[in-house]
Design a protein around this motif. Structure first.
Motif, PDB file in Angstrom:
ATOM      1  N   TRP A 160       1.032  -1.318   0.141  1.00 47.32           N
ATOM      2  CA  TRP A 160      -0.122   0.128   0.071  1.00 47.32           C
ATOM      3  C   TRP A 160       0.946   1.366  -0.060  1.00 47.32           C
ATOM      4  O   TRP A 160       0.568   2.179  -0.748  1.00 47.32           O
ATOM      5  CB  TRP A 160      -0.948  -0.147   1.185  1.00 47.32           C
ATOM      6  N   ALA A 161       2.016   1.147   0.692  1.00 46.05           N
ATOM      7  CA  ALA A 161       2.930   2.301   0.717  1.00 46.05           C
ATOM      8  C   ALA A 161       3.377   2.621  -0.641  1.00 46.05           C
ATOM      9  O   ALA A 161       3.759   3.811  -1.139  1.00 46.05           O
ATOM     10  CB  ALA A 161       3.946   2.169   1.753  1.00 46.05           C
ATOM     11  N   LEU A 162       3.851   1.597  -1.318  1.00 54.02           N
ATOM     12  CA  LEU A 162       4.312   1.607  -2.532  1.00 54.02           C
ATOM     13  C   LEU A 162       3.502   2.206  -3.474  1.00 54.02           C
ATOM     14  O   LEU A 162       3.604   3.127  -4.436  1.00 54.02           O
ATOM     15  CB  LEU A 162       4.898   0.280  -3.191  1.00 54.02           C
ATOM     16  N   VAL A 163       2.242   1.584  -3.459  1.00 56.64           N
ATOM     17  CA  VAL A 163       1.103   2.118  -4.334  1.00 56.64           C
ATOM     18  C   VAL A 163       0.824   3.766  -4.128  1.00 56.64           C
ATOM     19  O   VAL A 163       0.840   4.373  -5.195  1.00 56.64           O
ATOM     20  CB  VAL A 163      -0.027   1.486  -4.344  1.00 56.64           C
ATOM     21  N   GLN A 164       0.978   3.943  -2.906  1.00 54.15           N
ATOM     22  CA  GLN A 164       0.544   5.334  -2.507  1.00 54.15           C
ATOM     23  C   GLN A 164       1.743   6.372  -3.001  1.00 54.15           C
ATOM     24  O   GLN A 164       1.546   7.608  -3.581  1.00 54.15           O
ATOM     25  CB  GLN A 164       0.294   5.540  -0.999  1.00 54.15           C
ATOM     26  N   HIS A 165       2.892   5.724  -2.885  1.00 55.48           N
ATOM     27  CA  HIS A 165       4.028   6.450  -3.418  1.00 55.48           C
ATOM     28  C   HIS A 165       3.919   6.588  -4.864  1.00 55.48           C
ATOM     29  O   HIS A 165       4.346   7.713  -5.502  1.00 55.48           O
ATOM     30  CB  HIS A 165       5.125   5.800  -3.015  1.00 55.48           C
ATOM     31  N   MET A 166       3.702   5.562  -5.568  1.00 58.66           N
ATOM     32  CA  MET A 166       3.712   5.551  -6.870  1.00 58.66           C
ATOM     33  C   MET A 166       2.659   6.721  -7.460  1.00 58.66           C
ATOM     34  O   MET A 166       2.565   7.332  -8.473  1.00 58.66           O
ATOM     35  CB  MET A 166       3.266   4.042  -7.575  1.00 58.66           C
ATOM     36  N   ARG A 167       1.501   6.655  -6.701  1.00 64.17           N
ATOM     37  CA  ARG A 167       0.083   7.556  -7.250  1.00 64.17           C
ATOM     38  C   ARG A 167       0.888   8.906  -6.799  1.00 64.17           C
ATOM     39  O   ARG A 167       0.351   9.903  -7.785  1.00 64.17           O
ATOM     40  CB  ARG A 167      -1.243   7.259  -6.268  1.00 64.17           C
ATOM     41  N   MET A 168       1.295   9.104  -5.771  1.00 68.94           N
ATOM     42  CA  MET A 168       1.791  10.550  -5.387  1.00 68.94           C
ATOM     43  C   MET A 168       2.865  10.881  -6.583  1.00 68.94           C
ATOM     44  O   MET A 168       2.862  12.046  -7.062  1.00 68.94           O
ATOM     45  CB  MET A 168       2.490  10.537  -4.210  1.00 68.94           C
ATOM     46  N   ARG A 169       3.622   9.848  -7.089  1.00 69.54           N
ATOM     47  CA  ARG A 169       4.424  10.343  -7.937  1.00 69.54           C
ATOM     48  C   ARG A 169       3.888  10.871  -9.302  1.00 69.54           C
ATOM     49  O   ARG A 169       4.090  11.725  -9.842  1.00 69.54           O
ATOM     50  CB  ARG A 169       5.470   9.318  -8.117  1.00 69.54           C
TER      51      ARG A 169
END
Lengths: 216, 1008
Positions: free
Chosen positions: B988-997
């Motif tokens: 989830w953290a990776l996904v959020q990070h990717m979304r933020m990017r």
């Protein structure tokens, strides 16, 4: 006097350290071994008295907080109350057989141990488990880099290898064995380092380079 | 009431005020325009001396005018040089006097006489009357009468009394100090020969004033005075004698030498016949050179030539009015008409002998005195007058005797000048100037100018008029020269002239006034010297007065010293009328006067004030602001002009101290240089547009640095608290559900692990009732795990019937072993197994000292040999009586959740165990740190059970079900839940990070 005391302390520390050290290596000299044992016993007694002093210091500090009405005085008051209750009950139960037969007194002592002390500390360990897990879950949200990922992956593999799934998954069993080797190797290194550090610290104290007893 | 407009502030002031009430400017000096005040810090402007004309007092301007008038008339050789000298000195206020010629104001008489106004003017005709004789000279004119009545009015009265009832004297004395009065008298005698009655005034001024003078000035005054007494009888034959006494210039002070030289120049015109007669008398009265200081003797000799060339005046002195009073000639003039005889006898009684003799010597000269003193009247009487010089030689000292002898020729005025000139010219000892003097032809009529005309009688006081009237009218009266008016028309003597009333006459003037009756034909009784008069002086006065008294008398009568006094005074005027007095005046001012003398100048006469002022308080009554303008003119402008700045703000008038009355003399406190207001500078920077732009840019840069950058905050994807609850809830469910269901979902771990097997074997190998040391070093918090691990081991030991000794390096360890033993007994009781009683295990308690304590305990377990409940534990009843060392225990089992504690036990007991097994029951977190000791070779730890998995495995090895198997499913479920949460959370953290990017990229793309 400010120069004499450090010197005296250094002389005492170094001399007694050398005597104890030599007592380890020279076992053929009973006097030396006996003197070394005597010194060690004195140190044990002093350590025991230090515990009592520590308890007395704890009592006085919290008492001072209560009298000065500092923040957290209420907690200090609770601590002191239970400190006195436990001390009195344990003292009575163990050193007053006549009184120790009073019904409920021993049970009250067990309640203090099994009903308060152990569950509280175990609960703290359980909270620690939840907190660590929560931190691990949010670790990647705060920081996403190789070290973080590697750390999180290692933790995850150790959990898996120490868990019940290891027996179910042969791959995980092998992975668990590999991780244990890594941990053991790391532990050895730590232990070796601790041993070297301890040796160095002992030598420095014997040589007077470090003076934890005071003085420069 | 008239108002006076202040010249400074143009504001009207009452007439009674002397100083402007608004600005403090003096108002009464109208005849003089004061110089503009130089204020502190002001740059004075250098002015021409001619511009300072208005600042000079009237008497000085009269002098200047006299010079202006006399210059074209009488060519004087020494005069052209004089202005040059003066020009060199910028401070000389007299330097530019010759340049100004259009001023005609009153000049003090004494200075007028010094200025030589008379000689500057051409000798008037005999019939010309002086237009306006000075009042004060008119008063002095009356002094001839006091001369005659000198016996009545002691000379000491005016000489030594400064009484309040003598305003005229007071005013006069205020103007001139005594010594200068004497000097003035000397000069007067030199410069005013035309005055018919100089004897009284000159003698009166000279002698009395000598009492207050320093000696040398006394001598200076007496020098000329002596010739006065002897001047009239001085014959021309005797003239060489004083010339012989002329000292060398080296003996004189510099300024006096100059004075001598300067005065020598005007002497040349003094060779006029009119003034020639008294010249011998001058030298005759001089004492011997050895008695006088050389310079003074020379001074007297210098004056002598003035008289020597003079010739008898053609006009009778009696015809001369009052202005002659100050001149010795005037004194001699009335002497011809004064019938009073016997003055020498009285004088000889009072005077000291030498003076008496002197008087006797001079008495013969009294008769020729008119001829000497008054050029107009110097002829007949003087020539006919006998020269009774005989008595003088009896008592007089030699020099006086010689003086008398010298004075004798002066009585022969008919032929004095040629003889004198001959002698002088022939004398080898004569200085050059004197030689030149003798070579010049005298100008006879010059002396006549000093005589007043009858017209002057109009302004004369009554007493003086009477004196004039008493003079023989038959004598031709020389026309008063125009300079006579100027010479005596000063305001100072006007004041004296105003004293026409006997009541107003001061004492000293009273003596003069009292002589007025003596002018009557009747011989006045010689006034006895006053009681308060000095004897010698009174006698001297008498001697001087006697000629006055005997003025009407024929010349044959012996004359008093007055005649002698008048004689020497006469010569100087005799030479001065046209050129002699002017030159002497110029010579005086042309020389470099000493500071003290140059600083002296009589103040401007103010008769009205002078009469009002009280004697003795003259200095106190000085108006502080009445600084004479000539003093202002003398201010050192040159030194101030350098670098001084004007400061018009300071108009402070000093009110106290010696500078009282002066304005802007001292800087005010507010104008102290150190406290001067600093110059105001503009603080506005002069910058151009470029500099301004750069400054603005720099200012913006600095301002931007001060601003804090906004911290990029991480957006909260969701609330943290629910996540915590969710994680806790997941774990709780995962743990509770397996435990509550009792399902064995996860298989128990295998007991085939080496460490567990080794541990089991070590316990299995224990003999029956073997003493086993169990170390309970874990905390209550780890009790949940450690009890599940230690339970199967303790149960196994109980099965093996081992004697257990509990020890703990932690204070809570004692409680843990009791807790675990109670739990095992409870479990064993529930399982219908034998329980452990109190006799099968002992609790050694707390072992303090950590490593040291372990070391001590390892060497000597009996250190803890006393049970707190049962006493000695090392008894046979407990089965531990054989235990003396750690190696006596069959096995040492350490139960700890702390790897350090386990490490200490391993390290500190390895040698003490001496091959006995050291078994470790540790928590899962301590296992990695203990495992190295287990896996070492030789093994420092022979068996190890770690964690819940080890407990569950050990249960399986012992075939004793315990709580470890029960908790194993919960433990497995919780581990899986945790692993899942970590994985899910990580993903989830990776996904959020990717979304933020991606969102940021989209935002950047949008922005781009």
């Amino acid at each position: 006097m400010k120069r004499i005391f450090p010197v005296i302390n250094a002389v005492i520390a170094i001399s007694f350290g050398l005597i104890v050290l030599l007592g380890y290596f020279i076992t053929s000299v009973p006097a030396l071994t006996g003197f070394r044992a005597l010194l060690l016993q004195w140190s044990v007694l002093l350590a025991g008295m230090a515990v009592l002093v520590g308890v007395g210091n704890l009592f006085s500090v919290h008492m001072q907080k209560i009298t000065q009405k500092k923040p957290g005085a209420l907690y200090s008051m609770v601590l002191l109350v239970f400190f006195l209750i436990t001390f009195v009950i344990v003292l009575v139960v163990n050193y007053a057989p006549a009184v120790a037969g009073f019904p409920g007194l021993i049970d009250f002592q067990n309640i203090l141990l099994n009903g308060i002390m152990v569950p509280v500390e175990v609960s703290l360990m359980a909270l620690l488990t939840v907190t660590l897990l929560y931190s691990t879950v949010r670790l990647l949200r705060w920081r996403i880099d190789l070290k973080t990922i590697l750390f999180l992956a290692t933790a995850l593999l150790v959990l898996i290898s120490t868990g019940p799934l290891t027996a179910q998954l042969p791959l995980m069993s092998n992975l668990g064995g590999f991780i244990q080797i890594l941990s053991t190797g790391g532990a050895r290194g730590i232990l070796i380092g601790v041993a070297l550090g301890t040796l160095t610290t002992g030598l420095r104290i014997l040589f007077g380079a470090d003076r934890p007893y005071g003085g420069k | 009431m008239a108002a006076i407009v202040c010249p400074t502030c143009n504001k009207p002031n009452p007439d009674a005020l002397d100083v402007c009430q608004f600005c403090g400017t003096p108002l009464k000096n109208r005849g003089t325009e004061p110089l503009p005040t130089i204020r502190p810090g002001e740059m004075p402007v250098k002015q021409q001396t001619s511009e300072l004309e208005n600042t000079l007092p009237a008497w000085l301007r009269d002098i200047r005018k006299g010079d202006g008038e006399s210059a074209p008339v009488t060519p004087q050789p020494a005069k052209p040089e004089t202005p040059k000298k003066k020009d060199d000195s910028p401070l000389d206020f007299l330097a530019g006097l010759s340049q100004i010629k259009d001023e005609d104001e009153t000049v003090p008489d004494w200075l007028a006489s010094l200025g030589g106004n008379a000689p500057s003017e051409p000798p008037p005709a005999a019939g010309v009357q002086p237009q306006e004789p000075a009042d004060w000279l008119a008063g002095l004119k009356a002094d001839s009468a006091p001369q005659a009545t000198a016996s009545e009015q002691p000379a000491v009265d005016w000489a030594f009394k400064n009484d309040a009832d003598k305003p005229g004297q007071q005013a006069f004395e205020e103007e001139t100090p005594d010594w200068l009065t004497a000097l003035k008298a000397q000069d007067t005698s030199v410069n005013a020969p035309a005055q018919p009655k100089p004897a009284e005034s000159s003698s009166a001024d000279a002698f009395p004033s000598s009492g207050s003078l320093p000696d040398w000035l006394n001598d200076l005054g007496g020098g000329p005075a002596a010739p006065v007494a002897s001047a009239p009888p001085a014959p021309a034959v005797q003239t060489p004698s004083p010339v012989d006494d002329l000292p060398s210039d080296a003996d004189l002070p510099g300024w006096l030498s100059d004075l001598a030289q300067d005065s020598a120049a005007p002497v040349k015109p003094a060779a006029q016949p009119a003034s020639a007669a008294p010249t011998p008398a001058l030298g005759a009265d001089l004492p011997a050179a050895g008695d006088f200081p050389d310079w003074l003797a020379d001074l007297g000799k210098e004056n002598m030539p003035l008289a020597q060339p003079s010739q008898p005046a053609p006009v009778k002195p009696s015809a001369q009015p009052a202005p002659a009073a100050f001149t010795p000639a005037a004194a001699s003039a009335p002497s011809t008409s004064s019938p009073v005889p016997a003055a020498p006898a009285q004088a000889g009684q009072v005077l000291p002998d030498w003076l008496a003799d002197l008087g006797k010597e001079s008495s013969p000269s009294a008769q020729p005195a008119p001829a000497v003193s008054t050029p107009t009247a110097a002829s007949a009487p003087s020539t006919s007058s006998p020269v009774p010089a005989a008595p003088a030689g009896q008592v007089l000292p030699d020099w006086l005797a010689d003086l008398g002898k010298e004075s004798l020729p002066s009585a022969q005025p008919s032929q004095p000048a040629p003889v004198a000139s001959q002698d002088l010219s022939s004398g080898d000892n004569l200085p050059e100037w004197l030689t030149g003097l003798t070579s010049e032809p005298p100008k006879a009529p010059a002396v006549e100018a000093s005589f007043g005309s009858p017209a002057n009688d109009e302004t004369l006081p009554a007493w003086l008029e009477s004196a004039v009237e008493a003079k023989p009218p038959e004598k031709p009266v020389a026309p008063p020269p125009s300079t006579a008016k100027k010479a005596f028309g000063t305001g100072a003597l006007k004041e004296l002239a105003a004293l026409d009333q006997p009541d107003q006459v001061p004492d000293w003037m009273a003596g003069l006034v009292s002589t007025t009756p003596a002018k009557t034909p009747e011989p006045a009784a010689p006034a006895a010297p006053g009681a308060d008069a000095f004897d010698w002086l009174s006698g001297l006065n008498q001697a001087g007065a006697s000629p006055a008294v005997t003025e009407p008398k024929p010349a044959g009568q012996p004359e008093s010293a007055v005649g002698k006094q008048a004689a020497p005074e006469t010569p100087t005027p005799a030479s001065s009328p046209d050129s002699g007095s002017a030159q002497s005046m110029d010579s005086i001012f042309s020389m470099e006067m000493p500071d003290w003398l140059s600083g002296f100048t009589p103040s401007e006469p103010e008769p009205a004030k002078a009469t009002e002022e009280q004697p003795g308080t003259s200095t106190d009554n000085l108006s502080p602001a009445d600084l004479p303008s000539w003093v202002q003119a003398m201010r050192p402008i040159e030194s101030v002009m350098s670098g001084a700045q004007s400061d018009d703000e300071d108009q402070t008038v000093e009110k106290e101290g010696p500078l009282a009355g002066l304005r802007s003399v001292l800087p005010g406190q507010a104008n102290v240089p150190g406290q001067r207001k600093p110059k105001a500078y503009s603080i506005k920077l002069q910058v151009d547009t470029t500099q301004m732009a750069q400054a603005t840019l720099l200012e913006n840069l600095i301002a931007s640095e001060a601003e804090s950058r906004p911290v990029s905050t991480i957006k909260q994807v969701f609330n943290i608290r629910p996540l915590r609850w969710m994680i806790a809830l997941v774990l709780l469910v995962a743990v509770l559900i397996p435990a509550m269901l009792g399902l064995q979902f996860f298989p128990l771990p295998a007991s085939s692990d080496v460490e567990i097997t080794n541990f089991y074997d070590q316990v299995k190998q224990l003999p029956d009732a073997a003493a086993v040391l169990m170390v309970f070093d874990y905390q209550p918090g780890s009790a949940g795990e450690m009890e599940q691990v230690a339970g199967p081991v303790i149960d196994h030991l109980m099965t093996q019937n081992a004697r257990l000794a509990f020890v703990s390096t932690s204070p809570t360890g004692v409680l843990m072993n009791e807790r675990i033993m109670a739990a095992q007994n409870q479990r064993r009781a529930a399982a219908s197994e034998s329980t452990y009683g109190q006799d099968q295990y002992v609790d050694l308690g707390y072992l303090p000292g950590d490593a040291a304590g372990i070391q001590v305990f390892a060497e000597n377990p009996r250190i803890l040999g006393t049970d707190y409940q049962d006493g000695d534990l090392w008894t046979p009843e407990t089965g531990f009586d054989q235990i003396h060392a750690l190696s006596d225990f069959k096995a040492v089992i350490v139960l700890t959740d702390n790897p350090d504690t386990g490490r200490m036990w391993i390290e500190q007991t390895s040698q003490a165990l001496k091959g006995k097994p050291l078994l470790m029951v540790v928590s899962a977190q301590a296992a990695p740190m203990i495992r190295p000791y287990y896996e070492s070779s030789p093994k420092q730890v022979q068996g190890m059970v770690s964690g819940l998995a080890g407990g569950a495995a050990y249960e399986q090895a012992t075939q004793q079900p315990g709580n470890a198997a029960v908790y194993w499913d919960s433990y497995g479920a919780g581990m899986i839940a945790a692993e899942m949460l970590i994985v899910v959370g990580g993903v989830w953290a990776l996904v959020q990070h990717m979304r933020m990017r991606r969102a940021e990229q989209n935002q950047e793309e949008d922005e781009a």
